[in-house]
Motif scaffolding. Sequence first.
Motif, PDB file in Angstrom:
ATOM      1  N   SER A   1     -22.720  -3.719  21.609  1.00  0.00           N
ATOM      2  CA  SER A   1     -24.050  -4.274  21.846  1.00  0.00           C
ATOM      3  C   SER A   1     -24.739  -3.455  22.938  1.00  0.00           C
ATOM      4  N   GLY A   2     -26.065  -3.589  22.993  1.00  0.00           N
ATOM      5  CA  GLY A   2     -26.831  -2.936  24.042  1.00  0.00           C
ATOM      6  C   GLY A   2     -27.098  -1.467  23.803  1.00  0.00           C
ATOM      7  N   ALA A   3     -27.027  -1.027  22.554  1.00  0.00           N
ATOM      8  CA  ALA A   3     -27.309   0.382  22.257  1.00  0.00           C
ATOM      9  C   ALA A   3     -28.755   0.709  22.632  1.00  0.00           C
ATOM     10  N   PRO A   4     -29.006   1.961  22.993  1.00  0.00           N
ATOM     11  CA  PRO A   4     -30.358   2.337  23.409  1.00  0.00           C
ATOM     12  C   PRO A   4     -31.400   2.144  22.308  1.00  0.00           C
ATOM     13  N   GLU A   5     -32.623   1.875  22.731  1.00  0.00           N
ATOM     14  CA  GLU A   5     -33.736   1.791  21.790  1.00  0.00           C
ATOM     15  C   GLU A   5     -33.833   3.115  21.043  1.00  0.00           C
ATOM     16  N   GLY A   6     -34.137   3.037  19.770  1.00  0.00           N
ATOM     17  CA  GLY A   6     -34.251   4.237  18.949  1.00  0.00           C
ATOM     18  C   GLY A   6     -32.977   4.591  18.214  1.00  0.00           C
ATOM     19  N   THR A   7     -31.906   3.794  18.394  1.00  0.00           N
ATOM     20  CA  THR A   7     -30.652   4.043  17.681  1.00  0.00           C
ATOM     21  C   THR A   7     -30.875   3.815  16.197  1.00  0.00           C
ATOM     22  N   LYS A   8     -30.534   4.826  15.389  1.00  0.00           N
ATOM     23  CA  LYS A   8     -30.711   4.728  13.936  1.00  0.00           C
ATOM     24  C   LYS A   8     -29.394   4.758  13.174  1.00  0.00           C
ATOM     25  N   SER A   9     -28.312   5.143  13.848  1.00  0.00           N
ATOM     26  CA  SER A   9     -26.989   5.125  13.227  1.00  0.00           C
ATOM     27  C   SER A   9     -25.939   5.244  14.325  1.00  0.00           C
ATOM     28  N   TYR A  10     -24.680   5.109  13.909  1.00  0.00           N
ATOM     29  CA  TYR A  10     -23.567   5.235  14.842  1.00  0.00           C
ATOM     30  C   TYR A  10     -22.519   6.171  14.269  1.00  0.00           C
ATOM     31  N   VAL A  11     -21.763   6.782  15.165  1.00  0.00           N
ATOM     32  CA  VAL A  11     -20.539   7.495  14.832  1.00  0.00           C
ATOM     33  C   VAL A  11     -19.449   6.843  15.667  1.00  0.00           C
ATOM     34  N   VAL A  12     -18.322   6.520  15.030  1.00  0.00           N
ATOM     35  CA  VAL A  12     -17.195   5.907  15.722  1.00  0.00           C
ATOM     36  C   VAL A  12     -16.038   6.900  15.687  1.00  0.00           C
ATOM     37  N   THR A  13     -15.452   7.157  16.860  1.00  0.00           N
ATOM     38  CA  THR A  13     -14.357   8.113  16.938  1.00  0.00           C
ATOM     39  C   THR A  13     -13.202   7.550  17.759  1.00  0.00           C
ATOM     40  N   CYS A  14     -12.032   8.127  17.529  1.00  0.00           N
ATOM     41  CA  CYS A  14     -10.873   7.905  18.380  1.00  0.00           C
ATOM     42  C   CYS A  14     -10.293   9.273  18.686  1.00  0.00           C
ATOM     43  N   PHE A  15     -10.211   9.595  19.986  1.00  0.00           N
ATOM     44  CA  PHE A  15      -9.763  10.910  20.427  1.00  0.00           C
ATOM     45  C   PHE A  15      -8.668  10.777  21.468  1.00  0.00           C
ATOM     46  N   ASP A  16      -7.626  11.604  21.324  1.00  0.00           N
ATOM     47  CA  ASP A  16      -6.518  11.676  22.275  1.00  0.00           C
ATOM     48  C   ASP A  16      -6.587  13.022  22.992  1.00  0.00           C
ATOM     49  N   PRO A  17      -7.075  13.048  24.255  1.00  0.00           N
ATOM     50  CA  PRO A  17      -7.153  14.310  24.983  1.00  0.00           C
ATOM     51  C   PRO A  17      -5.796  14.775  25.506  1.00  0.00           C
ATOM     52  N   ASP A  18      -4.772  13.923  25.407  1.00  0.00           N
ATOM     53  CA  ASP A  18      -3.473  14.218  25.992  1.00  0.00           C
ATOM     54  C   ASP A  18      -2.487  14.852  25.019  1.00  0.00           C
ATOM     55  N   ALA A  19      -2.915  15.094  23.779  1.00  0.00           N
ATOM     56  CA  ALA A  19      -2.047  15.765  22.817  1.00  0.00           C
ATOM     57  C   ALA A  19      -1.703  17.159  23.358  1.00  0.00           C
ATOM     58  N   PRO A  20      -0.524  17.661  23.038  1.00  0.00           N
ATOM     59  CA  PRO A  20      -0.123  18.960  23.564  1.00  0.00           C
ATOM     60  C   PRO A  20      -0.769  20.129  22.808  1.00  0.00           C
ATOM     61  N   THR A  21      -2.087  20.097  22.746  1.00  0.00           N
ATOM     62  CA  THR A  21      -2.889  21.165  22.150  1.00  0.00           C
ATOM     63  C   THR A  21      -4.078  21.411  23.070  1.00  0.00           C
ATOM     64  N   PRO A  22      -4.693  22.603  23.022  1.00  0.00           N
ATOM     65  CA  PRO A  22      -5.874  22.828  23.856  1.00  0.00           C
ATOM     66  C   PRO A  22      -7.081  21.991  23.419  1.00  0.00           C
ATOM     67  N   SER A  23      -7.062  21.488  22.181  1.00  0.00           N
ATOM     68  CA  SER A  23      -8.225  20.781  21.638  1.00  0.00           C
ATOM     69  C   SER A  23      -8.015  19.278  21.495  1.00  0.00           C
ATOM     70  N   GLY A  24      -6.932  18.723  22.047  1.00  0.00           N
ATOM     71  CA  GLY A  24      -6.683  17.297  21.878  1.00  0.00           C
ATOM     72  C   GLY A  24      -6.369  16.975  20.428  1.00  0.00           C
ATOM     73  N   PHE A  25      -6.563  15.698  20.043  1.00  0.00           N
ATOM     74  CA  PHE A  25      -6.251  15.271  18.675  1.00  0.00           C
ATOM     75  C   PHE A  25      -7.217  14.166  18.282  1.00  0.00           C
ATOM     76  N   TRP A  26      -7.937  14.388  17.174  1.00  0.00           N
ATOM     77  CA  TRP A  26      -8.876  13.401  16.634  1.00  0.00           C
ATOM     78  C   TRP A  26      -8.129  12.466  15.697  1.00  0.00           C
ATOM     79  N   HIS A  27      -8.121  11.181  16.009  1.00  0.00           N
ATOM     80  CA  HIS A  27      -7.440  10.169  15.197  1.00  0.00           C
ATOM     81  C   HIS A  27      -8.374   9.456  14.226  1.00  0.00           C
ATOM     82  N   TRP A  28      -9.688   9.506  14.489  1.00  0.00           N
ATOM     83  CA  TRP A  28     -10.619   8.754  13.641  1.00  0.00           C
ATOM     84  C   TRP A  28     -12.015   9.287  13.874  1.00  0.00           C
ATOM     85  N   VAL A  29     -12.718   9.574  12.771  1.00  0.00           N
ATOM     86  CA  VAL A  29     -14.111  10.019  12.855  1.00  0.00           C
ATOM     87  C   VAL A  29     -14.879   9.382  11.695  1.00  0.00           C
TER      88      VAL A  29
END
Length: 173
Positions: free
Chosen positions: A52-80
């Motif tokens: 709730s409380g998204a800024p005025e003008g919001t027309k869509s959303y993107v939902v992500t889950c990211f793990d920055p602690d994966a043993p890679t330089p780029s982390g690990f994306w679990h959900w996009v």
Amino acid sequence: MNLDRPVSPDPYTLLPAVPSFTVTSTDVTDGAPLKDDQVAAHGNTSPQLSWSGAPEGTKSYVVTCFDPDAPTPSGFWHWVLVDLPASVTSLDTGAAAGDLPEGAFHVRNDGGETGFMGAAPPEGDQVHRYFFVVHAVGEESLGVDASASPAVVSFNLAFKTLGRAVISGTYQH
């Protein structure tokens, strides 16, 4: 193999600043260990999220889950999840495995699948953080398709995000 390394920074503090709004979950308690349902080996189920409380003008959303602690330089994306209509302000537990609202779609996570991939850090590794983020977007479409990588989605979000809501859980195997 020794996985000792410094703790990665909060990745969202490294992005251009945008207003924050509120995300809550019946499945994720901010800063606390994830429930078994959100662990790949035990449930592999996307968590319930409400925002709730998204800024005025919001027309869509993107939902992500990211793990920055994966043993890679780029982390690990679990959900996009991309192009969620602005009228949607919650996702039920397991929504990533079900029917999505019209126009919404997943891009492949770093495990190579569409949808949600639960926590799966290497055994004995440091505590991993899982950032569940709702990005408010000022356009109805982010301008990518399902063949985009999570990095391309993130790059587009850097220019099109109006606000960001973050909740994070942890897990250690």
